[in-house]
Design a protein around this motif. Structure first.
Motif, PDB file in Angstrom:
ATOM      1  N   MET A 108      -3.093  27.421   7.708  1.00  0.00           N
ATOM      2  CA  MET A 108      -3.090  26.621   6.483  1.00  0.00           C
ATOM      3  C   MET A 108      -4.528  26.371   6.038  1.00  0.00           C
ATOM      4  SD  MET A 108      -1.445  22.806   5.769  1.00  0.00           S
ATOM      5  CE  MET A 108       0.232  23.357   6.031  1.00  0.00           C
ATOM      6  N   SER A 109      -4.823  26.630   4.775  1.00  0.00           N
ATOM      7  CA  SER A 109      -6.173  26.418   4.268  1.00  0.00           C
ATOM      8  C   SER A 109      -6.468  24.931   4.153  1.00  0.00           C
ATOM      9  CB  SER A 109      -6.331  27.070   2.890  1.00  0.00           C
ATOM     10  OG  SER A 109      -5.575  26.357   1.920  1.00  0.00           O
ATOM     11  N   LEU A 110      -7.748  24.614   3.953  1.00  0.00           N
ATOM     12  CA  LEU A 110      -8.135  23.211   3.796  1.00  0.00           C
ATOM     13  C   LEU A 110      -7.433  22.591   2.600  1.00  0.00           C
ATOM     14  CD1 LEU A 110      -9.862  20.731   4.444  1.00  0.00           C
ATOM     15  CD2 LEU A 110     -11.726  21.761   3.091  1.00  0.00           C
ATOM     16  N   VAL A 111      -7.397  23.310   1.480  1.00  0.00           N
ATOM     17  CA  VAL A 111      -6.733  22.788   0.287  1.00  0.00           C
ATOM     18  C   VAL A 111      -5.254  22.536   0.568  1.00  0.00           C
ATOM     19  CG1 VAL A 111      -6.075  23.251  -2.099  1.00  0.00           C
ATOM     20  CG2 VAL A 111      -8.358  23.879  -1.301  1.00  0.00           C
ATOM     21  N   ASP A 112      -4.592  23.499   1.185  1.00  0.00           N
ATOM     22  CA  ASP A 112      -3.168  23.352   1.495  1.00  0.00           C
ATOM     23  C   ASP A 112      -2.929  22.133   2.383  1.00  0.00           C
ATOM     24  OD1 ASP A 112      -2.519  25.597   0.028  1.00  0.00           O
ATOM     25  OD2 ASP A 112      -2.454  26.937   1.757  1.00  0.00           O
ATOM     26  N   SER A 113      -3.807  21.938   3.367  1.00  0.00           N
ATOM     27  CA  SER A 113      -3.650  20.825   4.292  1.00  0.00           C
ATOM     28  C   SER A 113      -3.809  19.478   3.599  1.00  0.00           C
ATOM     29  CB  SER A 113      -4.678  20.960   5.425  1.00  0.00           C
ATOM     30  OG  SER A 113      -4.606  19.858   6.307  1.00  0.00           O
ATOM     31  N   VAL A 114      -4.855  19.361   2.777  1.00  0.00           N
ATOM     32  CA  VAL A 114      -5.092  18.088   2.094  1.00  0.00           C
ATOM     33  C   VAL A 114      -3.988  17.815   1.076  1.00  0.00           C
ATOM     34  CG1 VAL A 114      -6.695  16.758   0.681  1.00  0.00           C
ATOM     35  CG2 VAL A 114      -7.581  18.278   2.444  1.00  0.00           C
ATOM     36  N   VAL A 115      -3.556  18.848   0.366  1.00  0.00           N
ATOM     37  CA  VAL A 115      -2.488  18.663  -0.618  1.00  0.00           C
ATOM     38  C   VAL A 115      -1.190  18.259   0.081  1.00  0.00           C
ATOM     39  CG1 VAL A 115      -1.022  19.822  -2.319  1.00  0.00           C
ATOM     40  CG2 VAL A 115      -3.502  20.148  -2.380  1.00  0.00           C
ATOM     41  N   ALA A 116      -0.918  18.826   1.240  1.00  0.00           N
ATOM     42  CA  ALA A 116       0.280  18.434   1.985  1.00  0.00           C
ATOM     43  C   ALA A 116       0.232  16.953   2.338  1.00  0.00           C
ATOM     44  CB  ALA A 116       0.418  19.287   3.243  1.00  0.00           C
ATOM     45  N   ASP A 117      -0.931  16.474   2.748  1.00  0.00           N
ATOM     46  CA  ASP A 117      -1.091  15.052   3.044  1.00  0.00           C
ATOM     47  C   ASP A 117      -0.974  14.209   1.783  1.00  0.00           C
ATOM     48  OD1 ASP A 117      -1.352  15.432   5.740  1.00  0.00           O
ATOM     49  OD2 ASP A 117      -3.542  15.211   5.789  1.00  0.00           O
ATOM     50  N   LEU A 118      -1.514  14.717   0.672  1.00  0.00           N
ATOM     51  CA  LEU A 118      -1.408  14.015  -0.606  1.00  0.00           C
ATOM     52  C   LEU A 118       0.060  13.858  -1.010  1.00  0.00           C
ATOM     53  CD1 LEU A 118      -2.423  12.877  -3.319  1.00  0.00           C
ATOM     54  CD2 LEU A 118      -2.731  15.250  -4.088  1.00  0.00           C
ATOM     55  N   VAL A 119       0.825  14.920  -0.877  1.00  0.00           N
ATOM     56  CA  VAL A 119       2.248  14.860  -1.218  1.00  0.00           C
ATOM     57  C   VAL A 119       2.964  13.850  -0.327  1.00  0.00           C
ATOM     58  CG1 VAL A 119       4.405  16.172  -1.183  1.00  0.00           C
ATOM     59  CG2 VAL A 119       2.328  17.201  -2.149  1.00  0.00           C
ATOM     60  N   ALA A 120       2.661  13.875   0.969  1.00  0.00           N
ATOM     61  CA  ALA A 120       3.307  12.947   1.896  1.00  0.00           C
ATOM     62  C   ALA A 120       2.945  11.500   1.580  1.00  0.00           C
ATOM     63  CB  ALA A 120       2.917  13.297   3.328  1.00  0.00           C
ATOM     64  N   GLU A 121       1.694  11.264   1.205  1.00  0.00           N
ATOM     65  CA  GLU A 121       1.263   9.910   0.874  1.00  0.00           C
ATOM     66  C   GLU A 121       1.949   9.429  -0.401  1.00  0.00           C
ATOM     67  OE1 GLU A 121      -0.356   6.705   2.356  1.00  0.00           O
ATOM     68  OE2 GLU A 121      -0.856   8.654   3.254  1.00  0.00           O
ATOM     69  N   GLY A 122       2.069  10.303  -1.379  1.00  0.00           N
ATOM     70  CA  GLY A 122       2.782   9.941  -2.601  1.00  0.00           C
ATOM     71  C   GLY A 122       4.245   9.650  -2.336  1.00  0.00           C
ATOM     72  N   ASP A 123       4.860  10.456  -1.475  1.00  0.00           N
ATOM     73  CA  ASP A 123       6.270  10.242  -1.144  1.00  0.00           C
ATOM     74  C   ASP A 123       6.464   8.900  -0.424  1.00  0.00           C
ATOM     75  OD1 ASP A 123       6.903  12.661  -2.270  1.00  0.00           O
ATOM     76  OD2 ASP A 123       7.103  13.735  -0.360  1.00  0.00           O
ATOM     77  N   ALA A 124       5.516   8.545   0.444  1.00  0.00           N
ATOM     78  CA  ALA A 124       5.620   7.274   1.168  1.00  0.00           C
ATOM     79  C   ALA A 124       5.560   6.092   0.204  1.00  0.00           C
ATOM     80  CB  ALA A 124       4.510   7.171   2.212  1.00  0.00           C
ATOM     81  N   LEU A 125       4.666   6.168  -0.774  1.00  0.00           N
ATOM     82  CA  LEU A 125       4.578   5.100  -1.772  1.00  0.00           C
ATOM     83  C   LEU A 125       5.814   5.107  -2.658  1.00  0.00           C
ATOM     84  CD1 LEU A 125       3.193   2.826  -3.260  1.00  0.00           C
ATOM     85  CD2 LEU A 125       1.731   4.518  -4.420  1.00  0.00           C
ATOM     86  N   ASP A 126       6.310   6.278  -2.989  1.00  0.00           N
ATOM     87  CA  ASP A 126       7.532   6.396  -3.779  1.00  0.00           C
ATOM     88  C   ASP A 126       8.683   5.676  -3.069  1.00  0.00           C
ATOM     89  OD1 ASP A 126       9.925   7.373  -5.086  1.00  0.00           O
ATOM     90  OD2 ASP A 126       8.742   9.039  -5.864  1.00  0.00           O
ATOM     91  N   ASP A 127       8.801   5.884  -1.769  1.00  0.00           N
ATOM     92  CA  ASP A 127       9.850   5.219  -0.997  1.00  0.00           C
ATOM     93  C   ASP A 127       9.728   3.699  -1.084  1.00  0.00           C
ATOM     94  OD1 ASP A 127      10.877   7.649  -0.194  1.00  0.00           O
ATOM     95  OD2 ASP A 127       9.910   7.628   1.769  1.00  0.00           O
ATOM     96  N   LEU A 128       8.499   3.230  -1.210  1.00  0.00           N
ATOM     97  CA  LEU A 128       8.259   1.787  -1.246  1.00  0.00           C
ATOM     98  C   LEU A 128       8.712   1.166  -2.563  1.00  0.00           C
ATOM     99  CD1 LEU A 128       7.002  -0.344   0.633  1.00  0.00           C
ATOM    100  CD2 LEU A 128       4.805   0.086  -0.463  1.00  0.00           C
ATOM    101  N   VAL A 129       8.600   1.915  -3.653  1.00  0.00           N
ATOM    102  CA  VAL A 129       8.906   1.339  -4.970  1.00  0.00           C
ATOM    103  C   VAL A 129      10.233   1.810  -5.557  1.00  0.00           C
ATOM    104  CG1 VAL A 129       6.456   1.066  -5.489  1.00  0.00           C
ATOM    105  CG2 VAL A 129       7.646   3.134  -6.256  1.00  0.00           C
ATOM    106  N   ALA A 130      10.808   2.867  -5.000  1.00  0.00           N
ATOM    107  CA  ALA A 130      12.000   3.469  -5.604  1.00  0.00           C
ATOM    108  C   ALA A 130      13.168   2.498  -5.702  1.00  0.00           C
ATOM    109  CB  ALA A 130      12.424   4.707  -4.813  1.00  0.00           C
TER     110      ALA A 130
END
Length: 267
Positions: A1-23
């Protein structure tokens, strides 16, 4: 996994975690105040939506980004608050749907950026990996504000390594925005991850050392907690000075947050 792919994967996971908090929030709960003065839960999500949208424009529409840049510089001291206010005024369901769609498009666009490409921004141009790191930092920091506002504990994951790395890299930036000469010698950082792993940056023999929980370090550099409320150690005069001005986000010096005891007394 490239650096970009890795950071974006974490970004998506962080967004999903916040989404779960407000959904599951009821419409009235989107008006819950958060620690950021004048900002509700809706303002926090609205700000993330606006910034994700502008990031997507920076990748896909150069002329459109120049228009956004000109609009922002038309009100350099107020455009961030104005954008958050405008988004927060929308119905919560509409705001949430727009944020979900925009952050998904941004993730797809980030991993498609050709290697070596520099993306325009309000400051210096940045790589896709740097833009993804900045978006993750903001998502994490504003997510912490939302959790604080709702009175729930923030999840601690090793995704904060992206934020910690940004905090290390922006050491000299914090001095610059405070009009202070940065030390010539690098610091040593020894941070304990939520998983228990030790993360380190800087030379072993550095005179100035920062130690403690990585989560607390990230709260420091995003100015989400007062220094008195963090379990961090600073060895050396330069590290001690930096601890009072640490800032990994763009813009003028932040005002920071009051100690938690002071906030409890005000409430």
């Amino acid at each position: 996994m490239s650096l970009v792919d890795s950071v974006v994967a974490d970004l998506v996971a962080e967004g999903d975690a916040l989404d779960d908090l407000v959904a599951g929030l009821k419409p009235a709960q989107w008006a819950t105040p958060t620690p950021a003065a004048g900002w509700t839960v809706a303002h926090q999500i609205g700000h993330l939506l606006w910034t994700d949208r502008v990031s997507l424009i920076a990748i896909t529409d150069d002329a459109g980004f120049q228009d956004a840049l000109a609009e922002a510089w038309g009100d350099p001291d107020g455009y961030v608050d104005a954008a958050a206010e405008a988004e927060a005024a929308r119905p919560p369901a509409q705001l949430l749907d727009d944020w979900r769609a925009t952050r998904a498009k941004l993730a797809t666009a980030l991993v498609a950026v050709p290697d070596g490409t520099k993306l325009p921004w309000f400051g210096p141009p940045m790589s896709a990996a740097s833009m993804a790191s900045a978006r993750l930092m903001e998502t994490w920091a504003h997510g912490l504000d939302v959790a604080d506002g709702l009175g729930v504990p923030a999840a601690q994951t090793d995704r904060v390594k992206n934020v910690a790395h940004l905090g290390v890299r922006t050491r000299d930036f914090a001095y610059m925005v405070n009009q202070i000469d940065a030390p010539a010698q690098p610091f040593r950082y020894e941070l304990t991850a939520p998983s228990g792993e030790l993360w380190t940056w800087g030379p072993d023999d550095a005179e100035n050392v920062v130690r403690g929980p990585a989560f607390d370090f990230c709260e420091l550099v995003t100015q989400r907690r007062h220094l008195d409320d963090l379990a961090l150690e600073f060895a050396g005069d330069d590290a001690t000075q930096w601890s009072r001005i640490a800032q990994c986000f763009a813009g003028p010096p932040g005002g920071g947050r009051a100690p938690l005891d002071d906030l409890k007394e005000r409430r």
